[in-house]
Design a protein around this motif. Structure first.
Motif, PDB file in Angstrom:
ATOM      1  N   GLU A 119       0.778  -1.379   0.092  1.00  0.00           N
ATOM      2  CA  GLU A 119      -0.035   0.150   0.033  1.00  0.00           C
ATOM      3  C   GLU A 119       0.765   1.311  -0.052  1.00  0.00           C
ATOM      4  N   VAL A 120       0.650   2.063  -0.599  1.00  0.00           N
ATOM      5  CA  VAL A 120       1.245   3.615  -1.236  1.00  0.00           C
ATOM      6  C   VAL A 120       0.536   4.622  -0.490  1.00  0.00           C
ATOM      7  N   VAL A 131       5.043   2.974  -7.620  1.00  0.00           N
ATOM      8  CA  VAL A 131       3.798   2.357  -8.089  1.00  0.00           C
ATOM      9  C   VAL A 131       4.264   1.675  -9.504  1.00  0.00           C
ATOM     10  N   ALA A 134       7.123  -1.149  -9.042  1.00  0.00           N
ATOM     11  CA  ALA A 134       6.294  -2.240  -8.489  1.00  0.00           C
ATOM     12  C   ALA A 134       5.700  -3.367  -9.488  1.00  0.00           C
ATOM     13  N   THR A 141      -0.038  -3.295  -6.053  1.00  0.00           N
ATOM     14  CA  THR A 141      -0.094  -2.023  -5.143  1.00  0.00           C
ATOM     15  C   THR A 141      -1.423  -1.699  -4.937  1.00  0.00           C
TER      16      THR A 141
END
Length: 293
Positions: A119-120, A131, A134, A141
């Protein structure tokens, strides 16, 4: 995969549920399974599908749970007692199963694990670059609100709000027990924020700040790369992903010596205040008959 197995596998993948896909690749008569037979093995040892009778199924269950808990893909060779052993092959595991009525099986076990969920928090250039990187690695994400609790089984939370909701996001991640928490901030600002939150020594140690490995990063993408490298290091240091349930207990069949997984349907007997589990009803009945005799 057969329609019912494939549909179930897709559903599990969408729900981020770990499982093992078992596929019979070779079968020798009189085995009851045939090449192409398939099943899903869940983390609690439950099996959907068919890869052989009770004796073969027990061996598949135990090996599949080992694969799910960090063992990786495996070719399982199930042989009846007295059968000539296949030549050793890297990545293969041989199980001699005394209760098989005959016929050898080769079953490929493939763990299907959901990608790590990260989680961002924030919409800064570093967050956007993270993101994107990743996604290249196949990680899942999610963008979360600073004051919202992380989703179940979140493997990491990257707080990159640059002062917008950072404190709330850190508190939520700590309370949720997220394994890896990273704060994008200078060493001075990060330390001041942790002081502001009034964290104890143990909670402070759970927050990585400045986030990322020290690779001399300067640009937003380079900083994102250093953070992602630190996340990969954290994820790979854990053999069993957080989504995987605790492995069921195992026991040794006192008759044939096989290792069996203890579950609701595992043949069981209580004798002289001791608990015994068996690979099948045949071994259980033989043991019971010996007690009577």
């Amino acid at each position: 995969m057969p329609k019912t197995v494939s549909a179930r596998a897709l559903e599990l993948a969408e729900r981020r549920v770990p499982f093992v896909h078992a596929r019979v690749v070779r079968a020798q008569a009189p085995a009851s399974a045939h090449p192409g037979d398939e099943a899903i093995v869940y983390g609690d040892g439950t099996i959907d599908g068919f890869v052989g009778g009770m004796c073969a199924e027990g061996s598949v269950r135990t090996a599949a749970l080992g694969a799910l808990h960090g063992g990786g893909p495996l070719l399982l060779r199930v042989l009846p007692q007295g059968e000539a052993v296949f030549p050793e092959t890297p990545g293969a595991q041989v199980v001699v199963n005394p209760c098989l009525s005959g016929g050898a099986l080769e079953i490929f076990l493939e763990p299907v694990l959901p990608p790590p969920l990260i989680e961002v928090v924030g919409h800064t250039p570093i967050a956007e670059a993270f993101v994107a990187l990743a996604d290249v690695l196949g990680y899942a994400t999610a963008r979360s609100l600073p004051d919202g609790p992380p989703a179940e089984h979140t493997g990491a939370v990257i707080v990159a709000g640059q002062g917008r909701g950072d404190a709330e996001a850190l508190r939520a991640a700590l309370d949720a027990g997220v394994p890896h928490i990273a704060l994008v901030a200078s060493r001075r600002r990060g330390s001041a924020l942790l002081d502001e939150l009034g964290l104890g020594e143990q909670e402070r140690a759970r927050i990585h700040t400045p986030a990322g490995l020290d690779i001399g990063a300067r640009t937003a993408p380079e900083v994102a790369l250093s953070i992602l490298a630190e996340v990969v290091e954290a994820v790979r240091s854990t053999r069993t992903p957080p989504q995987v349930a605790d492995r069921p207990a195992e026991a040794v069949d006192p008759v044939c010596g096989m290792t069996v997984t203890v579950g609701r349907d595992t043949p069981h007997l209580t004798a002289e205040d001791e608990e015994f589990w068996f690979c099948g009803t045949g071994c259980r009945d033989r043991y019971a008959a010996g007690l009577v005799g």
